[in-house]
Design an enzyme around this catalytic site. Structure first.
Site, PDB file in Angstrom:
ATOM      1  N   GLY A  13       0.864  -1.199  -0.036  1.00 15.00           N
ATOM      2  CA  GLY A  13      -0.095   0.100   0.060  1.00 15.00           C
ATOM      3  C   GLY A  13       0.902   1.118  -0.108  1.00 15.00           C
ATOM      4  CG  ASP A 132      -1.045  -0.355   8.452  1.00 12.52           C
ATOM      5  OD1 ASP A 132      -1.957   0.429   8.427  1.00 12.52           O
ATOM      6  OD2 ASP A 132      -0.975  -1.427   7.688  1.00 12.52           O
ATOM      7  CG  MET A 174      -6.528   1.919   6.438  1.00 12.49           C
ATOM      8  SD  MET A 174      -5.719   2.225   5.277  1.00 12.49           S
ATOM      9  CE  MET A 174      -6.748   2.025   3.946  1.00 12.49           C
ATOM     10  N   GLY A 175      -5.539  -0.381  10.125  1.00 14.14           N
ATOM     11  CA  GLY A 175      -4.653  -1.183  10.937  1.00 14.14           C
ATOM     12  C   GLY A 175      -5.256  -2.452  10.979  1.00 14.14           C
ATOM     13  CD  GLU A 227      -7.963  -2.030   7.781  1.00 15.74           C
ATOM     14  OE1 GLU A 227      -8.769  -2.060   6.907  1.00 15.74           O
ATOM     15  OE2 GLU A 227      -6.691  -1.709   7.632  1.00 15.74           O
ATOM     16  CG  HIS A 285      -7.446   3.793   0.427  1.00 17.19           C
ATOM     17  ND1 HIS A 285      -8.412   2.943   0.402  1.00 17.19           N
ATOM     18  CD2 HIS A 285      -6.546   2.842  -0.021  1.00 17.19           C
ATOM     19  CE1 HIS A 285      -8.522   1.789   0.548  1.00 17.19           C
ATOM     20  NE2 HIS A 285      -7.059   1.632   0.257  1.00 17.19           N
ATOM     21  CD  GLN A 287      -7.265   5.806   7.982  1.00 16.73           C
ATOM     22  OE1 GLN A 287      -6.921   5.580   9.022  1.00 16.73           O
ATOM     23  NE2 GLN A 287      -8.126   5.004   7.187  1.00 16.73           N
TER      24      GLN A 287
HETATM   25  O1  F6P Z   1      -0.723  -0.328   4.031  1.00 16.21           O
HETATM   26  C1  F6P Z   1      -1.555  -1.214   4.784  1.00 16.21           C
HETATM   27  C2  F6P Z   1      -3.102  -0.738   4.844  1.00 16.21           C
HETATM   28  O2  F6P Z   1      -3.021   0.585   4.838  1.00 16.21           O
HETATM   29  C3  F6P Z   1      -3.723  -1.505   5.728  1.00 16.21           C
HETATM   30  O3  F6P Z   1      -3.906  -0.951   6.934  1.00 16.21           O
HETATM   31  C4  F6P Z   1      -5.273  -1.573   4.878  1.00 16.21           C
HETATM   32  O4  F6P Z   1      -5.798  -2.785   5.371  1.00 16.21           O
HETATM   33  C5  F6P Z   1      -4.704  -1.801   3.417  1.00 16.21           C
HETATM   34  O5  F6P Z   1      -3.358  -1.117   3.532  1.00 16.21           O
HETATM   35  C6  F6P Z   1      -5.513  -1.691   2.678  1.00 16.21           C
HETATM   36  O6  F6P Z   1      -5.042  -1.280   1.422  1.00 16.21           O
HETATM   37  P1  F6P Z   1      -5.348  -1.454  -0.188  1.00 16.21           P
HETATM   38  O7  F6P Z   1      -6.901  -1.014  -0.123  1.00 16.21           O
HETATM   39  O8  F6P Z   1      -4.288  -0.732  -1.008  1.00 16.21           O
HETATM   40  O9  F6P Z   1      -5.170  -2.998  -0.407  1.00 16.21           O
END
Ligand code: F6P
Length: 355
Positions: A13, A132, A174-175, A227, A285, A287
């Site tokens: 991410g 994270d 997120m997390g 999350e 996102h 964040q």
């Molecule tokens: O980068 C980690 C993170 O931010 C997590 O906290 C989250 O679950 C995940 O990325 C979501 O990423 P994507 O939607 O890009 O797959």
């Protein structure tokens, strides 16, 4: 003598500060170490496909304040492919591109792949990225503090509307396996309850805390939930959850479920309608996107410069890390083997501010 050629990739991410690392690595690498750079497109996919382009001083000139990554990113895992062809393809392309070393900028998944290639003899160094903040060996990963700012501001904004309408807002942060963003963002925003994976919770304890607030005459609340928070009563049907190439489930949805459950349980006691009492906001996102805060620009810059110094020192299999005020090398293996979780003491302190 031919110049050394260094590859750079960004995987997983994206997060604010990636471009700060790229800029610092390229700038210091070219001006101090006389290196050449190749940018690999879209994380490990770039190495799988041999998809790379020269990175010059001009390419990195304006990118410090830019969010995202000029290299693109993906969650490609060459070691996770069923064909078994991606790992040899990466090794082949490493040679064909004439790389002397590779700087992998990423979280536990991307750096886990770097470690595996390092074990197979490819010269790798890493820089720890993720909003994270769950990578071991470093006090902070860049991107984290930008996300904290976003969560904090969001809570500030939601508090005013929560007060006007005497509502409870459930804010989903997120997390997945660590609650750093919820805990730190929540504390910075004076959240009225924070729920994380580190401290399992029940609906009852949350309801009890909300009732205490109402009894104290405070008729609104902002609750932050990670999350991946551990909610005892919640049931997830695992087969229905989509997974990425590293086997991580796509989470999300706990904020909505919690908001509904809270409304249903609490509204009758407060003389309210369930569908009016609670609301939820998924920060998602927001964040992760956009421009990095000052801390992340500086940390990214220090990481990028230190990473090329590690290459110059031939310290492969290491990543750069922040420990106290210093940037130090840490073995990638140590960084990726244990998820760094939020200290219980920090969570206890946060709970001192609940009712
Ligand atoms: O980068 C980690 C993170 O931010 C997590 O906290 C989250 O679950 C995940 O990325 C979501 O990423 P994507 O939607 O890009 O797959």
């Amino acid at each position: 003598m031919a110049k050394k050629k260094i590859g750079i990739l960004t995987g997983g991410g994206d997060c604010p500060g990636l471009n700060a690392v790229i800029r610092a690595a390229v700038r210091r690498g070219i001006t101090v170490h006389d290196y050449e750079f190749l940018g690999l497109r879209k994380g490990w996919l770039g190495l799988v496909k041999g998809d790379a382009f020269p990175l010059t001083l001009g390419d990195v000139e304006e990118i410090l304040p830019q969010g995202g990554t000029i290299l693109g990113s993906s969650r490609t895992n060459p070691f996770g492919s069923n064909s078994g062809e991606e790992v040899p393809a990466c090794e082949q392309h490493f040679k064909e591109l004439g790389l002397d070393a590779l700087l992998a900028i990423g979280g536990d998944d991307t750096l886990g792949v770097a470690r595996k290639f390092s074990d197979r003899g490819l010269p790798m160094v890493g820089a720890p990225k993720t909003i994270d903040n769950d990578l071991s060996g470093t006090d902070y990963t860049f991107g984290f503090w930008t996300s904290i700012e976003r969560v904090m501001e969001s809570i500030d904004w939601l508090r005013t509307t929560a007060m006007s309408h005497e509502r409870i807002f459930v804010v989903e942060a997120m997390g997945r396996s660590a609650g750093w963003i919820a805990a730190y963002g929540g504390m910075a925003g004076a959240a009225d309850y924070i729920l994380t994976p580190e401290k399992p919770f029940t609906l009852d304890e949350l309801v009890w805390s909300m009732k205490r607030r109402w009894d104290a005459g405070i008729h609104y609340a902002v609750i932050v939930v990670a999350e991946g928070a551990e909610w005892h009563e919640r049931e997830i049907i695992q087969e229905d959850v989509a997974k990425d190439e590293f086997g991580h489930a796509y989470l999300g949805g706990i904020g909505l479920e919690l908001s509904k459950a809270l409304g249903k349980t609490l509204a009758p006691d407060l003389g309210r309608k369930a569908n009016d009492l609670t609301r939820h906001v998924v920060l998602s996102h927001l964040q992760r996107g956009g421009t990095p805060c000052a801390f992340d620009r500086i940390l990214g810059t220090r990481f990028g410069a230190a990473a090329v110094d590690l290459i110059a020192a031939k310290k492969f299999g290491y990543m750069v890390a922040l420990q106290g005020h210093n940037i130090v090398p840490v073995e990638i293996t140590d960084a990726v083997s244990v998820t760094k979780v939020v200290d219980q003491k920090f969570l206890d302190l946060a709970s001192n501010f609940y009712y």
